[in-house]
Design a protein around this motif. Sequence first.
Motif, PDB file in Angstrom:
ATOM      1  N   SER A   1      -5.473   1.578   0.513  1.00  0.00           N
ATOM      2  CA  SER A   1      -5.502   0.541  -0.520  1.00  0.00           C
ATOM      3  C   SER A   1      -4.702   1.058  -1.706  1.00  0.00           C
ATOM      4  CB  SER A   1      -6.932   0.212  -0.938  1.00  0.00           C
ATOM      5  OG  SER A   1      -7.515   1.305  -1.614  1.00  0.00           O
TER       6      SER A   1
ATOM      7  N   ASN B   1      -5.341 -12.886   3.074  1.00  0.00           N
ATOM      8  CA  ASN B   1      -4.955 -11.870   4.057  1.00  0.00           C
ATOM      9  C   ASN B   1      -4.009 -12.444   5.096  1.00  0.00           C
ATOM     10  OD1 ASN B   1      -8.139 -12.584   4.941  1.00  0.00           O
ATOM     11  ND2 ASN B   1      -6.658 -12.734   6.598  1.00  0.00           N
TER      12      ASN B   1
ATOM     13  N   GLU C   1      -3.568   1.111   8.474  1.00  0.00           N
ATOM     14  CA  GLU C   1      -3.187   2.374   7.826  1.00  0.00           C
ATOM     15  C   GLU C   1      -4.336   2.973   7.024  1.00  0.00           C
ATOM     16  OE1 GLU C   1       0.703   2.869   6.367  1.00  0.00           O
ATOM     17  OE2 GLU C   1       1.371   0.918   7.064  1.00  0.00           O
TER      18      GLU C   1
ATOM     19  N   ASN D   1      -4.443  -8.822   0.121  1.00  0.00           N
ATOM     20  CA  ASN D   1      -4.481  -8.388  -1.275  1.00  0.00           C
ATOM     21  C   ASN D   1      -5.498  -9.220  -2.051  1.00  0.00           C
ATOM     22  OD1 ASN D   1      -2.899 -10.747  -1.210  1.00  0.00           O
ATOM     23  ND2 ASN D   1      -2.010 -10.211  -3.191  1.00  0.00           N
TER      24      ASN D   1
ATOM     25  N   VAL E   1       0.820  -1.217   0.000  1.00  0.00           N
ATOM     26  CA  VAL E   1       0.000   0.000   0.000  1.00  0.00           C
ATOM     27  C   VAL E   1       0.850   1.262   0.000  1.00  0.00           C
ATOM     28  CG1 VAL E   1      -1.944  -1.108   1.183  1.00  0.00           C
ATOM     29  CG2 VAL E   1      -0.203   0.082   2.534  1.00  0.00           C
TER      30      VAL E   1
ATOM     31  N   THR F   1      -3.771  -8.046   9.565  1.00  0.00           N
ATOM     32  CA  THR F   1      -4.438  -6.758   9.333  1.00  0.00           C
ATOM     33  C   THR F   1      -4.239  -6.223   7.915  1.00  0.00           C
ATOM     34  OG1 THR F   1      -2.528  -5.538  10.201  1.00  0.00           O
ATOM     35  CG2 THR F   1      -4.303  -6.060  11.755  1.00  0.00           C
ATOM     36  N   ASP F   2      -3.691  -7.025   7.024  1.00  0.00           N
ATOM     37  CA  ASP F   2      -3.570  -6.572   5.643  1.00  0.00           C
ATOM     38  C   ASP F   2      -3.735  -7.762   4.703  1.00  0.00           C
ATOM     39  OD1 ASP F   2      -1.224  -7.932   5.928  1.00  0.00           O
ATOM     40  OD2 ASP F   2       0.090  -6.231   5.577  1.00  0.00           O
TER      41      ASP F   2
ATOM     42  N   THR G   1     -10.421  -7.927   8.741  1.00  0.00           N
ATOM     43  CA  THR G   1      -9.546  -8.069   7.569  1.00  0.00           C
ATOM     44  C   THR G   1     -10.194  -8.990   6.544  1.00  0.00           C
ATOM     45  OG1 THR G   1      -7.709  -7.898   9.138  1.00  0.00           O
ATOM     46  CG2 THR G   1      -7.155  -8.430   6.873  1.00  0.00           C
TER      47      THR G   1
ATOM     48  N   TYR H   1      -3.742  -4.017  -3.031  1.00  0.00           N
ATOM     49  CA  TYR H   1      -3.285  -4.265  -1.658  1.00  0.00           C
ATOM     50  C   TYR H   1      -4.123  -3.427  -0.700  1.00  0.00           C
ATOM     51  CZ  TYR H   1       0.869  -6.628  -3.386  1.00  0.00           C
ATOM     52  OH  TYR H   1       1.728  -7.518  -3.990  1.00  0.00           O
ATOM     53  N   LEU H   2      -4.381  -3.979   0.484  1.00  0.00           N
ATOM     54  CA  LEU H   2      -5.187  -3.267   1.475  1.00  0.00           C
ATOM     55  C   LEU H   2      -4.574  -3.435   2.860  1.00  0.00           C
ATOM     56  CD1 LEU H   2      -7.464  -5.214  -0.401  1.00  0.00           C
ATOM     57  CD2 LEU H   2      -8.627  -3.097   0.161  1.00  0.00           C
ATOM     58  N   ASP H   3      -4.672  -2.381   3.658  1.00  0.00           N
ATOM     59  CA  ASP H   3      -4.152  -2.419   5.030  1.00  0.00           C
ATOM     60  C   ASP H   3      -5.161  -1.713   5.929  1.00  0.00           C
ATOM     61  OD1 ASP H   3      -2.787  -1.584   7.468  1.00  0.00           O
ATOM     62  OD2 ASP H   3      -0.926  -2.217   6.483  1.00  0.00           O
TER      63      ASP H   3
END
Lengths: 89, 227
Positions: free
Chosen positions: B216, B126, B213, B132, A29, B129-130, B182, B208-210
Amino acid sequence: MTEPLKQAQRVRPASPTGTQETVRVIYGVHSLDANVAGRTVGEIRAALRQALNIGPQAVAVVDGQEVKEGFVLQTGEILEFVRLAGEKG
Amino acid sequence: MMEIKVIGIGGIGCALLPFLARYLNYRGERVRITLIDGDEFQRSNADRQAFGTLGNKAKVKAAELAREFEGLSFRAVPEYITETNIARHLQEGDTILLAVDNHKTRKLVSDYCEKLTAMALISGGNDFTDGNVQIHIRQGGRDRTAPITRFHPEIRDPQDRSPAEMSCEELMERGAPQLLFTNLTIASAMLNAFYSTCEEKLQYGEVYLDIIEGKSNPLKREGEREP
């Protein structure tokens, strides 16, 4: 390149815009624009490993193609270190 | 008839299925959704997975969805995907939502999909906590986006094992901790990719994702270039 990149800007969310004087470096990210044109993928990986938390196995991709550690970046190019895929579900 | 295969009815699969079914139920198309999973629901998974009763995940969830969405056809396959049965379960023209918990199965499905002329594979995964989502589209025998193995050696050369290769004891003990939120984030991203694919508006091949934070990052993954 042995010293940290002093020119690197702070890590920030990816955005579609970038300056033509820099190379955009992406990892997951995260994205940053850095004055690393003329340097190799290996040098950039070493310099930004901590700033972006780049994994040692991350494949390097430029313009949609996998590149080797010796590949030299030009201004305006986008270098992605491909983050490992999430495993669980 | 539109054929959708959902492989893996765990945290991500459970999160995406009700919304996928609700969307399709009111779209007015003839659709069949096949749920594929050899795993049994256990109470220890209840913090992330919604099943009304104990039993095989594909069977229990397919029955629940069939009761709620009468306009759709549901089919349950209570098996893990293996080299032996994959040709029986995945066909030309399928849309495949891959929500498994291991790279071995991702590689198996990806390799098979590369042999098909037309299909859409949307794969999500996943960590805590993150995570894709990857999208591999093939049309007319050509890759419109890259196969999910191309830039991911961890999938191309997986070091883990498929649940079909594990003993009952190993199946009971497997699994790193996961977070419901998540799973939900990845499920949502998979559905976004599904919608964009159906509407032929997909503009990325991986995202991608978090959730910590709040970020994406969608990235292009070009397929074969025109000669």
